[in-house]
Design a protein around this motif. Structure first.
Motif, mmCIF file in Angstrom:
data_model
loop_
_atom_site.group_PDB
_atom_site.id
_atom_site.type_symbol
_atom_site.label_atom_id
_atom_site.label_comp_id
_atom_site.label_asym_id
_atom_site.label_seq_id
_atom_site.Cartn_x
_atom_site.Cartn_y
_atom_site.Cartn_z
ATOM 1 N N UNK A 37 -12.876 12.286 -10.601
ATOM 2 C CA UNK A 37 -14.276 11.883 -10.477
ATOM 3 C C UNK A 37 -14.606 11.832 -8.991
ATOM 4 N N UNK A 38 -15.639 12.564 -8.590
ATOM 5 C CA UNK A 38 -16.103 12.581 -7.199
ATOM 6 C C UNK A 38 -17.463 11.901 -7.120
ATOM 7 N N UNK A 39 -17.687 11.175 -6.031
ATOM 8 C CA UNK A 39 -18.977 10.537 -5.776
ATOM 9 C C UNK A 39 -19.660 11.290 -4.646
ATOM 10 N N UNK A 40 -20.958 11.542 -4.812
ATOM 11 C CA UNK A 40 -21.728 12.250 -3.793
ATOM 12 C C UNK A 40 -22.477 11.238 -2.924
ATOM 13 N N UNK A 54 -16.585 12.399 -2.310
ATOM 14 C CA UNK A 54 -15.384 11.600 -2.108
ATOM 15 C C UNK A 54 -14.754 11.347 -3.465
ATOM 16 N N UNK A 55 -13.475 11.647 -3.625
ATOM 17 C CA UNK A 55 -12.790 11.394 -4.898
ATOM 18 C C UNK A 55 -12.634 9.883 -5.082
ATOM 19 N N UNK A 56 -13.173 9.365 -6.180
ATOM 20 C CA UNK A 56 -13.078 7.933 -6.465
ATOM 21 C C UNK A 56 -12.114 7.663 -7.622
ATOM 22 N N UNK A 57 -11.715 8.715 -8.335
ATOM 23 C CA UNK A 57 -10.750 8.579 -9.429
ATOM 24 C C UNK A 57 -10.017 9.899 -9.560
ATOM 25 N N UNK A 58 -8.686 9.844 -9.589
ATOM 26 C CA UNK A 58 -7.859 11.042 -9.710
ATOM 27 C C UNK A 58 -6.573 10.630 -10.411
ATOM 28 N N UNK A 59 -6.452 10.977 -11.693
ATOM 29 C CA UNK A 59 -5.294 10.532 -12.462
ATOM 30 C C UNK A 59 -4.805 11.647 -13.371
ATOM 31 N N UNK A 60 -3.480 11.700 -13.563
ATOM 32 C CA UNK A 60 -2.843 12.682 -14.417
ATOM 33 C C UNK A 60 -2.358 12.005 -15.702
ATOM 34 N N UNK A 61 -2.513 12.699 -16.826
ATOM 35 C CA UNK A 61 -2.125 12.179 -18.135
ATOM 36 C C UNK A 61 -1.223 13.186 -18.836
ATOM 37 N N UNK A 62 -0.117 12.724 -19.411
ATOM 38 C CA UNK A 62 0.751 13.593 -20.203
ATOM 39 C C UNK A 62 0.145 13.825 -21.587
#
Length: 86
Positions: A37-40, A54-62
């Motif tokens: 999730x990026x914020x402008x 700006x990236x406000x959320x960056x997560x990996x899921x199996x």
């Protein structure tokens, strides 16, 4: 080469524009899901002006089912009528 997003859209939260995408990531099979999730925001520093993200959320899921439920939950928090699919 970066992974192509499977789904992506823009939305607002409190009238601030955000972008979300879900994509495959990594080099192992099966590939895990990644949500970003990026914020402008407007940048006006040192004579340079323009929109930045700006990236406000960056997560990996199996687990892809869990990843899609998180993706949908983030979109449920968006301002009413602000979601636009790409």
């Amino acid at each position: 080469m970066a992974a192509k997003p499977i789904k992506r859209c823009s939305f607002t939260i409190d009238n601030i524009k955000h972008f979300i995408r879900i994509q495959r990531t990594g080099d192992k099979m099966p590939q895990p899901a990644r949500i970003v999730v990026d914020k402008e925001y407007w940048e006006d520093v040192g004579g340079w002006k323009g929109w930045e993200t700006l990236a406000v959320y960056d997560k990996t899921f199996e687990d892809w089912d869990h990843a899609y439920s998180v993706y949908n939950e983030i979109l449920n928090r968006a301002d009413s009528g602000s979601i636009k699919q790409f």
